[in-house]
Design an enzyme around this catalytic site. Structure first.
Site, short mmCIF file in Angstrom:
data_model
loop_
_atom_site.label_atom_id
_atom_site.label_comp_id
_atom_site.label_asym_id
_atom_site.label_seq_id
_atom_site.Cartn_x
_atom_site.Cartn_y
_atom_site.Cartn_z
CE LYS A 134 -1.96 1.63 3.94
NZ LYS A 134 -1.64 3.07 3.98
CE LYS A 173 -6.53 7.00 5.34
NZ LYS A 173 -5.11 6.80 4.98
CB VAL A 174 -10.57 8.92 -3.45
CG1 VAL A 174 -11.18 9.83 -4.49
CG2 VAL A 174 -9.23 8.36 -3.94
CB ILE A 178 -17.94 16.14 -6.44
CG1 ILE A 178 -16.90 16.55 -7.51
CG2 ILE A 178 -18.18 17.26 -5.44
CD1 ILE A 178 -17.38 17.64 -8.45
N PRO A 201 -5.36 -1.44 9.40
CG PRO A 201 -5.62 0.82 8.85
CD PRO A 201 -6.38 -0.46 8.98
N GLY A 202 -2.90 -0.26 11.81
CA GLY A 202 -2.78 0.07 13.24
C GLY A 202 -2.00 -0.97 14.01
N GLY A 260 -1.68 -2.00 17.71
CA GLY A 260 -2.54 -3.16 17.42
C GLY A 260 -1.77 -4.46 17.50
NE ARG A 278 4.03 4.71 12.16
CZ ARG A 278 3.26 5.40 12.99
NH1 ARG A 278 3.77 6.40 13.69
NH2 ARG A 278 1.97 5.10 13.11
O1 C5P Z 1 3.10 2.92 10.29
P1 C5P Z 1 1.72 2.34 10.53
O2 C5P Z 1 1.74 0.83 10.60
O3 C5P Z 1 1.01 2.98 11.67
O4 C5P Z 1 0.94 2.73 9.16
C1 C5P Z 1 -0.44 2.59 9.03
C2 C5P Z 1 -0.85 3.02 7.64
O5 C5P Z 1 -2.24 2.83 7.47
C3 C5P Z 1 -0.59 4.48 7.32
O6 C5P Z 1 -0.30 4.58 5.93
C4 C5P Z 1 -1.90 5.16 7.63
O7 C5P Z 1 -2.08 6.33 6.87
C5 C5P Z 1 -2.88 4.09 7.20
N1 C5P Z 1 -4.21 4.11 7.80
C6 C5P Z 1 -4.43 4.06 9.16
N2 C5P Z 1 -5.70 4.06 9.65
C7 C5P Z 1 -6.75 4.09 8.81
C8 C5P Z 1 -6.55 4.13 7.43
C9 C5P Z 1 -5.25 4.13 6.96
O8 C5P Z 1 -3.46 3.98 9.94
N3 C5P Z 1 -7.97 3.99 9.26
#
Ligand code: C5P
Length: 211
Positions: free
Chosen positions: A31, A60-61, A64, A168-169, A175, A191
């Site tokens: 991604k 994250k489009v 309109i 993500p997280g 997470g 990261r």
């Molecule tokens: O570095 P890390 O693992 O925190 O990256 C998480 C990625 O997922 C980042 O690119 C962040 O912009 C994206 N993201 C997020 N939470 C969301 C949607 C996207 O952390 N709900």
């Protein structure tokens, strides 16, 4: 099957290609979003696509419908296989992304709830649930839901059924992959992988959670 999606948020072309190449055998998709696309140009998508892994555009489009269509046409022409859209602009805006994605054999995911603490300011009080309805209405392929709140992922899974959840997280935001992997179709990790001294080894550490 729980995929491992590398969130490649580095801001150098060479660094991106080096990390992606090293991690490729350990991951299922890549991604990228504004950090890398703005730093290296959209052409980086074509270069990464050569690795043969699905490539997700995390832009994250949120515009309109006509503008969303124009954005998504550029995304898929650049070599991406999926796009992430916001759902809050409404079903017609999401439909524009879904139609563009499907016209190119790609996928569209809708952000149902974000993973950072401040997300609860607006992604609360039934909003994620309404966004899941929009996913069903528009034929979108799945949602983005926060690995930082597994109980919310469970609740949203009950609403979207077999559509995909990418989460993500994990890692830097706290997470836990052991808890989230059984609930989702894809773990998104940034990261904790690209920031490690040995990114490939860091990616390999998620192997037990890839079913
Ligand atoms: O570095 P890390 O693992 O925190 O990256 C998480 C990625 O997922 C980042 O690119 C962040 O912009 C994206 N993201 C997020 N939470 C969301 C949607 C996207 O952390 N709900």
């Amino acid at each position: 099957m729980t995929d491992l999606v590398l969130s490649l948020d580095v801001t150098g072309r060479k660094e991106a290609l080096r990390i992606a190449g090293a991690c490729a055998p350990e991951i299922d998709a890549i991604k990228i979003g504004y950090p890398l696309a703005l730093a290296a140009g959209l052409g980086i998508a074509g270069e990464l696509a050569e690795l043969g892994l699905p490539l997700i555009a995390d832009f994250k489009v949120a515009d309109i419908p006509n503008t969303n269509t124009l954005i998504c046409e550029q995304v898929f022409a650049a070599g991406f296989s999926a796009v992430i859209a916001q759902g809050f602009p409404g079903p017609d805006s999401v439909t524009a992304c879904v139609e563009a994605a499907h016209a190119h054999g790609g996928e569209c995911y809708v952000v149902a709830e974000m993973s950072h603490p401040g997300a609860l300011t607006f992604f609360s009080a039934g909003v994620p649930e309404r966004l899941c309805e929009i996913v069903a209405e528009t034929g979108a392929d799945g949602i983005i839901a926060p690995a930082t709140r597994p109980e919310r992922v469970r609740a949203l899974r009950a609403l979207i059924g077999k559509k995909k959840i990418l989460s993500p997280g994990i890692g830097a935001q706290g997470g836990d992959p052991a808890e989230i992997a059984p609930l989702v179709d894809g773990m998104i990790v940034g990261r904790a992988i690209y920031g490690a001294a040995d990114a490939a080894a860091a990616a390999r550490a998620y192997a037990p959670y890839r079913r």
